[in-house]
Design an enzyme around this catalytic site. Structure first.
Site, PDB file in Angstrom:
ATOM      1  CB  CYS B 158      -0.971  -0.032   1.163  1.00  0.00           C
ATOM      2  SG  CYS B 158      -1.933  -1.552   1.128  1.00  0.00           S
ATOM      3  CG  HIS B 291      -1.785   4.541   5.388  1.00  0.00           C
ATOM      4  ND1 HIS B 291      -1.834   4.410   4.014  1.00  0.00           N
ATOM      5  CD2 HIS B 291      -1.886   3.282   5.880  1.00  0.00           C
ATOM      6  CE1 HIS B 291      -1.954   3.122   3.701  1.00  0.00           C
ATOM      7  NE2 HIS B 291      -1.990   2.419   4.811  1.00  0.00           N
ATOM      8  CG  HIS B 326      -6.354   1.054   1.518  1.00  0.00           C
ATOM      9  ND1 HIS B 326      -5.454   1.722   0.705  1.00  0.00           N
ATOM     10  CD2 HIS B 326      -5.606   0.349   2.401  1.00  0.00           C
ATOM     11  CE1 HIS B 326      -4.236   1.414   1.074  1.00  0.00           C
ATOM     12  NE2 HIS B 326      -4.286   0.594   2.096  1.00  0.00           N
TER      13      HIS B 326
END
Lengths: 337, 396, 85
Positions: B158, B291, B326
């Site tokens: 990620c 994040h 996400h």
């Protein structure tokens, strides 16, 4: 701009390259559609609690990395950079098949977690408790070269002093069988088995005998333009074609081998080597050729099975590596002793 | 000042362009909803940030032949990368040494998971065997854009796109490239939906980053790219600069394959490195695009790291994953585009669905659209394998 | 009860790939996580799936696992208890 030197080179391959201090003396011919690597005794490098989740590629990568650090007498690198063409394909296939086989039920996380492309780099960092820069390149036959290029950039720009860099790929079973099938349906396809392996290196800005003079990658080139590319690359580094003692080419017998012929004609009396007939073809196979070059420059000796054509020179000081895959993903690496 | 950004392109659940994304962010309107394009048993138990365009729609819009073997990752990537070049008003690629660095984790998985069992016999399916590997989408984008030299792909879960942006900046700074298209693309897939399900960190509701009762993340899909150009090119071409990438840092948490450490060590190191490189102190940061995945573990670890870096003066922060979901490998560049919009609009975006602060830190994110003076924005992206990256964007 | 504990030990070793362990190495009251066997959060998730698949017991919150997976004895009691209901 700092120079870049190779401090160690370690390879796990289909040949006895990891456990042996020799240099391909006990070479075994390989054949068939795929050929696995000769695996080391992983227990020497990985704690059982860590290795229980690791697939072949992670185990090979962690072991090769560990030995590369040991050989370079380094405990903590300033960066860990890996390249892998197919990533953790064993766990990818495992998780994919459990999704299909169990109709999305009762799935467990381990294979999914371990299928992530940066697992090798992450597990090396975890084992070393190394909090430094960590990156993973996954661009087919430029995966390892991208990693090496990143390492070169870190060293040249003085962002790091010692970098652990490697290329790793595992065979897996399912996708590779389909790739092989497609390849064999084509008479001009790849003529060596598909293989696997892991080659790891410590590169450093601290001077040592073998220098990585420069490298370059090029995504697309024709047989003609690749010659111009190489000339430009050699010019940039103030090296004449006649200075190259050894050319190590990534020939695999397919219809794109003329690229190697095209490069080869630039040199008058080259000792041209090949290696994919010994370890198989895979996206990070070219990392093996860097290991080979490191050994040749250190030992001033070329094992017979590596020779494709030409006479062996008595003194070997400059080696050029050239690899491409299906006419794409070209890379040059220039080494000097 | 850093490396100049001259173009950006994006496609995500909140819009198919920078302008549409801006409208959604300012509205504020989330793109999280019910899964449509993928057949999975779990569709009722998850919410996702899905792009409305189907593969057929994308094929038409990109004017590709119908029998192409682009995966969805490739289609989305080309869509956004092309837009980025247009935004930077670049038409002749070969004028300058131009590279492409793309990030992906899903790669060709969206097709492999559909056709794996047909690969042996079905010629229609077989064209996707070669598009499985992660470099394929990048290669297709490069070919379509005529980028022929430096082309590579990064995959660090990620944080992938943040690392792609970082490499691009380093290559420009070192003088190895004049111009580079950097970013990432990830499509939703059954593989990742099931994968995150096994980790039990997918919420069945709209995700609520940094909330005390957060239940997990919503997966999303997106592609976004930035164009970075050297100071020489900027001067020569009199290019308009959108923003500068003034700092970046990558560090490894070296704690666990998936979980973040309690003290957020990797995140702390990445942010510290980025600030040092940008020659900024924590007080200079006006806004943080966190994040903030909305998993219990990430948000707590990141909050602790924020407090370690910023002390009791944590700047305004939010997680825009409450808009997009996400988007995995693309997250770093999606949020980079949002940071640049924030710098241009002098406006910061809310962390949707937040109700009460977590007791451990008491941190409260921004919960509405706010006009403030924004000079520097810090953006975090953390991935599996402890891979932590921070980027800092500064006003042009 | 002893049978269930034995069965759980075998399953744990197999499911978590604990090659170095035999059933005899795991005492009923040994801590499975932390300083005991050294299992981690991923193992906990593996065990949650095992509970579901083999014993029909579903946990929705991974945090519940912390108490249940304390030791083989605790886990066996939990399963017995749930099955009785």
């Amino acid at each position: 701009m700092k120079n870049v030197y190779l401090h160690s080179a370690v390879s796990i391959s289909a040949q006895n390259t990891f456990d042996s201090d020799g240099f391909l003396e006990d070479m075994k011919p390989i054949s068939g559609s795929t050929v696995p690597a000769q695996y080391p005794n992983y227990k020497d490098f990985i704690a059982p609690m860590a290795s229980r989740r690791m697939a072949t590629g992670v185990k090979m990568g962690v072991s090769a990395a560990s030995k590369a650090l040991y050989n370079a007498q380094l405990t903590q690198p300033d960066a860990i950079i890996t390249g892998t063409g197919m990533g953790c394909i064993e766990d990818t296939e495992k998780f994919l098949n459990s999704i299909i086989g169990n109709a999305e039920e009762f799935l467990t996380p381990t294979a999914f977690i371990q299928s992530t492309h940066n697992t090798v780099g992450a597990q090396i960092a975890l084992g070393l408790k190394c909090k430094a820069y960590n990156n993973t390149y996954v661009h087919a036959a430029l995966s390892f070269e991208s990693a090496l290029l990143d390492a070169q950039l870190l060293l040249q720009q003085e962002e790091a002093k010692h970098v652990l860099v490697g290329g790793v790929d595992e065979l897996g079973t399912e996708i590779i069988s389909h790739v092989r099938h497609m390849e064999d349906a084509n008479t001009n396809g790849i003529q060596v088995p598909f293989g696997e392996g892991a080659s790891f290196f410590v590169v450093s800005s601290e001077a040592k005998a073998i220098q990585l003079v420069d490298m370059d990658i090029c995504s697309t080139a024709s047989e003609n333009t690749i010659q111009q590319k190489l000339n430009g690359f050699l010019n940039n580094n103030e090296v004449q074609a006649s200075d190259i003692d050894v050319l190590i080419a990534g020939r695999n017998g397919d219809v794109f081998d003329p690229y190697y012929d095209s490069i080869s004609t630039l040199f008058k009396n080259p000792t041209e080597l090949h290696y994919k007939h010994l370890i198989g073809e895979f996206y990070t196979a070219s990392s093996f050729s860097l290991w080979t070059a490191f050994r040749i420059l250190n030992r001033q000796h070329i094992p017979k099975p590596l020779i494709y054509k030409g006479e062996t020179k008595s003194k070997i000081s400059t080696i050029l590596l050239y690899n491409q895959f299906k006419g794409r993903d070209h890379s040059f690496i220039l080494l000097k002793r | 000042m850093g490396v100049a950004i001259t173009g950006m392109g994006i496609i995500s659940a909140i819009g198919h362009s920078v302008a549409e994304s801006k409208t959604s962010l300012l509205a504020p309107k989330s793109g999280i909803g019910t899964l449509k394009h993928i057949q999975t048993k779990h569709s009722d138990q998850i919410k996702v940030g899905e792009i409305t365009l189907s593969n057929a729609d994308l094929t038409t819009q990109l004017q590709l032949p119908k029998d192409h073997n682009y995966t969805r990752t490739g289609l989305l990537g080309l869509f956004a990368a092309r837009a980025a070049l247009q935004d930077a008003q670049i038409s002749a690629i070969s004028e300058y040494r131009t590279g492409l660095i793309s990030a992906t984790t899903v790669g060709g998985m969206d097709m492999t998971e559909l056709y794996l069992k047909q690969f042996a016999t079905d010629p229609e399916a077989q064209k996707y065997i070669q598009s499985h590997h992660a470099g394929d989408s990048t290669q297709k984008i490069a070919d379509a854009l005529n980028i022929t030299e430096f082309v590579t792909t990064i995959s660090t879960a990620c944080s992938s796109a943040a690392n792609a942006i970082m490499l691009g900046a380093r290559l420009i700074k070192a003088g190895k490239l004049d111009r580079v298209v950097v970013g990432g693309t990830d499509a939703l897939s059954k593989f990742t939906i099931n994968g995150f399900k096994t980790l039990m960190i997918q919420s069945d509701d709209h995700c609520a980053p940094f909330d005390a009762n957060r239940k997990g993340l919503n997966l999303g899909e997106a592609a976004a790219y930035l164009v970075l150009e050297s100071d020489d090119v900027i001067a020569k071409e009199q290019k308009q600069v959108l923003a500068f990438l003034s700092g970046y840092g990558n560090a490894n948490d070296a704690f666990h394959q998936t979980a973040s450490s309690e003290n957020g060590e990797g995140a702390f190191l990445a942010m510290t490195k980025a600030l040092e490189l940008a020659r900024l102190t924590p007080e200079h940061i006006n806004y943080i695009n966190a994040h903030g995945t909305a998993t219990p573990n990430n948000d707590l670890s990141e909050s602790v790291a924020l407090q370690r870096v910023f002390g009791s003066h944590v700047p305004d922060f939010s997680s825009t994953k409450s808009f997009t979901g996400h988007t995995l490998a693309a997250a770093g560049v999606v949020e980079a585009v949002f940071a640049i919009i924030a710098l241009q609009e002098q406006t910061i975006f809310p962390n949707l669905n937040f109700k009460s602060p977590m007791p451990e830190t008491g941190l409260k994110p921004v919960t509405s659209v706010v006009k403030i003076e924004v000079q520097h924005i810090l953006s975090n992206s953390f991935g599996f394998g402890g891979n932590c990256s921070t980027l800092i964007f500064s006003k042009a | 009860m002893t049978e269930l504990r034995q069965e759980l030990k075998e399953k744990i070793i197999e499911q978590l790939n604990l090659e170095e362990f035999t059933v005899a190495d795991i005492a009923d009251d040994d801590a499975l996580f932390g300083d005991g066997l050294g299992l981690d959060s991923i193992d906990a998730l593996e065990l949650i799936v095992m509970l579901d698949k083999d014993y029909g017991i579903q946990l929705t919150d991974p945090k519940e696992g912390k108490e249940i997976f304390k030791s083989v004895a605790v886990l066996a009691d939990y399963i017995t208890d749930k099955r009785a209901k």
